[in-house]
Write an enzyme that holds these catalytic residues in place. Structure first.
Site, short mmCIF file in Angstrom:
data_model
loop_
_atom_site.label_atom_id
_atom_site.label_comp_id
_atom_site.label_asym_id
_atom_site.label_seq_id
_atom_site.Cartn_x
_atom_site.Cartn_y
_atom_site.Cartn_z
N HIS A 51 0.21 -0.44 -10.67
CA HIS A 51 -0.45 -1.42 -9.44
C HIS A 51 -0.67 -2.68 -10.35
CE1 HIS A 51 -4.48 -2.13 -6.72
NE2 HIS A 51 -2.90 -2.74 -6.75
N GLU A 60 0.94 11.18 -7.90
CA GLU A 60 1.86 12.63 -8.60
C GLU A 60 3.28 12.81 -8.04
OE1 GLU A 60 -2.50 13.17 -9.05
OE2 GLU A 60 -1.43 12.34 -7.75
N ARG A 77 0.82 -1.19 0.02
CA ARG A 77 0.00 -0.23 -0.31
C ARG A 77 1.26 1.98 -0.10
NH1 ARG A 77 -3.88 -2.40 -1.73
NH2 ARG A 77 -5.84 -2.60 -1.06
#
Length: 384
Positions: A269, A256, A228
């Site tokens: 991801h 960003e 995460r």
């Protein structure tokens, strides 16, 4: 009995096939018995009274309002370990690309326009990087994924330190003897050349890697984060890259701040993005849903305890309830007053919630079931 399953994302066909003929799959069902999903957000959804279960084809459940579901007696499942091999392979890849400067080298080579072979020989030295053999890997979190990575790394000749204060018996059985136990994170920070994170994200783990922990690490450590993004403080790791503490940061959760930054390798991801992983997760989610709807058995829930018992007797009753004293006694009394004998029973608890399965020798009466529903702390009663 037939059941309706609502899908919020595309679920692999091989997973849906696990459900069988008594299931209707409908992505627009208003009153489903169960929901299957991957990444769709459910935080703004209203849940119908018919909804008994939600199963995510994946490990993370941040897209599901877990507490609200528990309050309504909706059992939420995830699929731990179903994507473990896919993440393991990406973790090994991440160590290689963070060490050998492979991504930078490929991008540079693709920018060459003439005398390519000559320019390659002249410029390749800028992409030199160390091998994994003999280096120290710190694995933080030894669940299904962490164990696979630790074992694979030992086979690559790495020295592996593993840290997990909550390691399960099953995980411990699967861990290679070559993996050394770290008693605390400080041990990993001080010795590891690579650190890979495989822990859940919550209030306690947020920002586990930060300015304070980076200050304890070896110079040039490579950080791999496939768990995460919030486990790592963005500003602090960028500062650590700037001052040379962190040699490279591979994240599967770009934002960003992480895009086009020297020293950061941003992966879009891809941890579980393999057809095998998607199939495994879908199949596991479907099997858990089927078992719960048909027998009331719970496995791999994130808001209720695991609770499984072979079906016996004339009827099964399941009770989701608050974890408070004398609940089982009150449930048993309600059945006894209706002259219903219990053939077999199991009760499990998890935090504020508990779950009881009762197999009865004879079919219960509506009055007994009504009494159980009226017990303070009872959330949901099912007659199966």
């Amino acid at each position: 009995m037939s059941y309706t399953i609502k899908t919020l994302n595309k679920i692999a066909k091989t997973g849906l096939e696990q459900l069988g003929d008594n299931y209707t799959i409908d992505d627009s069902a208003a009153n489903p018995d169960g929901i299957l999903l991957r990444s769709a957000s459910m935080h703004e959804m209203e849940f119908p009274e018919s909804l008994l279960s939600i199963a995510r084809a994946g490990a993370g459940v941040n897209n599901i309002p877990i507490d609200r579901c528990a309050e309504k007696g909706i059992v939420v499942f995830n699929t731990p370990g179903a994507n473990a091999n896919a993440v393991k392979e990406l973790a090994i890849t991440s160590m290689l690309i963070s060490s050998r400067k492979i991504v930078e080298g490929i991008n540079w080579a693709n920018g060459l326009t003439q005398d390519v072979a000559k320019e390659v020989e002249k410029g390749k030295a800028q992409f030199v990087g160390p091998e994994l053999d003999g280096k120290v890997l710190g694995v933080i979190g030894l669940g299904a994924i962490g164990v696979l990575i630790a074992n694979a790394a030992t086979n690559l000749g790495m020295e592996v330190l593993g840290y997990d204060p909550y390691i399960s018996v099953d995980a411990a059985w699967g861990l290679s003897r070559a993996v050394r136990k770290a008693n605390d994170l400080k041990t990993i920070f001080e010795h590891a050349d690579f650190i890979t994170l495989h822990m859940p994200y919550n209030a306690q783990t947020k920002g586990t890697l930060n300015a304070e922990t980076f200050a304890q690490m070896k110079k040039g450590v490579r950080i791999i984060n496939l768990s995460r993004g919030e486990l790592v403080n963005d500003d602090d790791i960028l500062a650590a890259i700037e001052d040379g503490t962190v040699g490279a940061y591979v994240t599967d959760f770009p934002n960003e701040k992480m895009i086009n930054r020297p020293g950061v390798i941003a992966i879009p991801h891809l941890g579980a993005s393999t057809p095998e992983s998607e199939d495994n997760c879908a199949e596991m989610a479907a099997r858990q849903t089927k078992a719960y709807l048909e027998s009331g058995n719970i496995k791999n829930s994130v808001n209720f305890p695991n609770c499984e018992m072979p079906v016996s007797g004339a009827q099964r009753i399941t009770v989701a309830h608050k974890n408070i004293p004398n609940m089982v006694g009150q449930i048993s009394t309600a059945l006894a007053e209706g002259k219903v004998n219990i053939k077999d029973m199991i009760n499990k608890s998890r935090g504020d919630y508990a779950y009881t399965i009762l197999d009865l020798e004879t079919v219960s009466n509506e009055e007994s079931i009504a009494k159980i529903r009226q017990i303070e702390g009872v959330i949901r009663v099912r007659v199966i």
